[in-house]
Design a protein around this motif. Sequence first.
Motif, PDB file in Angstrom:
ATOM      1  N   ASN A 294      -9.404   2.234  -0.351  1.00 50.82           N
ATOM      2  CA  ASN A 294      -8.678   1.479   0.407  1.00 50.82           C
ATOM      3  C   ASN A 294      -9.776   0.042   0.598  1.00 50.82           C
ATOM      4  O   ASN A 294      -9.360  -1.101   0.949  1.00 50.82           O
ATOM      5  CB  ASN A 294      -8.920   2.071   2.041  1.00 50.82           C
TER       6      ASN A 294
ATOM      7  N   TRP B  64      -5.887   0.132  -4.078  1.00 51.95           N
ATOM      8  CA  TRP B  64      -5.937  -1.088  -3.226  1.00 51.95           C
ATOM      9  C   TRP B  64      -7.007  -2.128  -3.093  1.00 51.95           C
ATOM     10  O   TRP B  64      -6.975  -3.301  -3.434  1.00 51.95           O
ATOM     11  CB  TRP B  64      -5.687  -0.686  -1.452  1.00 51.95           C
TER      12      TRP B  64
ATOM     13  N   ASN C  58      -6.876   7.248  -2.308  1.00 52.95           N
ATOM     14  CA  ASN C  58      -6.806   5.836  -1.869  1.00 52.95           C
ATOM     15  C   ASN C  58      -8.224   5.327  -1.634  1.00 52.95           C
ATOM     16  O   ASN C  58      -9.059   5.494  -1.078  1.00 52.95           O
ATOM     17  CB  ASN C  58      -6.483   5.932  -0.277  1.00 52.95           C
TER      18      ASN C  58
ATOM     19  N   HIS D 284       0.884  -1.171   0.100  1.00 49.83           N
ATOM     20  CA  HIS D 284       0.046  -0.085   0.047  1.00 49.83           C
ATOM     21  C   HIS D 284       0.914   1.259  -0.087  1.00 49.83           C
ATOM     22  O   HIS D 284       1.724   1.434   1.155  1.00 49.83           O
ATOM     23  CB  HIS D 284      -0.868  -0.072   1.172  1.00 49.83           C
TER      24      HIS D 284
ATOM     25  N   LEU E 152      -8.690  -4.364   5.751  1.00 49.17           N
ATOM     26  CA  LEU E 152      -9.347  -3.581   4.717  1.00 49.17           C
ATOM     27  C   LEU E 152      -9.516  -4.990   3.902  1.00 49.17           C
ATOM     28  O   LEU E 152     -10.506  -4.757   3.058  1.00 49.17           O
ATOM     29  CB  LEU E 152      -8.206  -2.885   4.005  1.00 49.17           C
TER      30      LEU E 152
END
Length: 290
Positions: free
Chosen positions: A155, A250, A153, A86, A277
């Motif tokens: 996530n 991600w 991001n 990440h 996550l």
Amino acid sequence: MKSFVFPGQGAQFPGMGKDLYDSSPKAKQLFDQADDVLGFKLSTIMFEGTADELKQTKVTQPAIFLHSVVTALISDAFQPDMVAGHSLGEFSALVANGALSFEDGLTLVSKRAMAMQKACELQESTMAAVLGLADEVVEEICAGIDEVVVAANYNCPGQLVISGSIKGVEMACEQLKAAGAKRALILPVGGAFHSPLMEPAREELAAAIETTAFGAPKCPVYQNVDAKGHIDIMEIKSNLVSQLTAPVRWTQSVNAMIADGATSFVECGPGKVLQGLIKKIDSGVETASI
């Protein structure tokens, strides 16, 4: 198939790595080598420093990188079919899978951290966490604001971070709340990471990566920029540079790894943020840490 994943900034904690240093001669050697490469006692700050000291840009990124890489390299369990990281964690993943030497990876991470710090000082900027909205809604609202503000991001479903100028992020937060976001909370960060405001840092990192030797990776690295597995060195280098101004995909990376056969994800490094996550992206896969 097993995927090994590496955390990014924010995973640091006081005392991190001391257990590794004390229990493994190989870990001790890597910590000592890191101190030599950086020219300051990173290990002392990691083991004895305060949370505030660990938050310094020149410390945070190398510290997380060092902890993550050492964790992987001293473990017999580290037998990856694929890797991913990440943001900053992508550099850890590339050292762990053999594409970068430990020393070169650490040097690049240090240069990246300093370049990002300089870019932050050029313009006041920030990031905000957005919970409870579809990605498309967040993207649409950001696109409609006449300031720099972008999705930064991805996530997990319903959790996205935006990044940009202070005014842009504040305006977006107001509109996102009005659109039904559970939260749109400005984060205590020093700048707009993964946004166009990181362009000066991108140029600096590109020059450093260009002069760094990369080797053939042992397994594919799923990169933040396009959420695809890569083994081609030129593609890997190009994606590493683009990552500074592009979003961290991600959610898409984890889904791609699962589609390509990953059944378990092992987190290497401080904390368990990525495991949480991943479970929100697909509750059916196994997660663990080493």
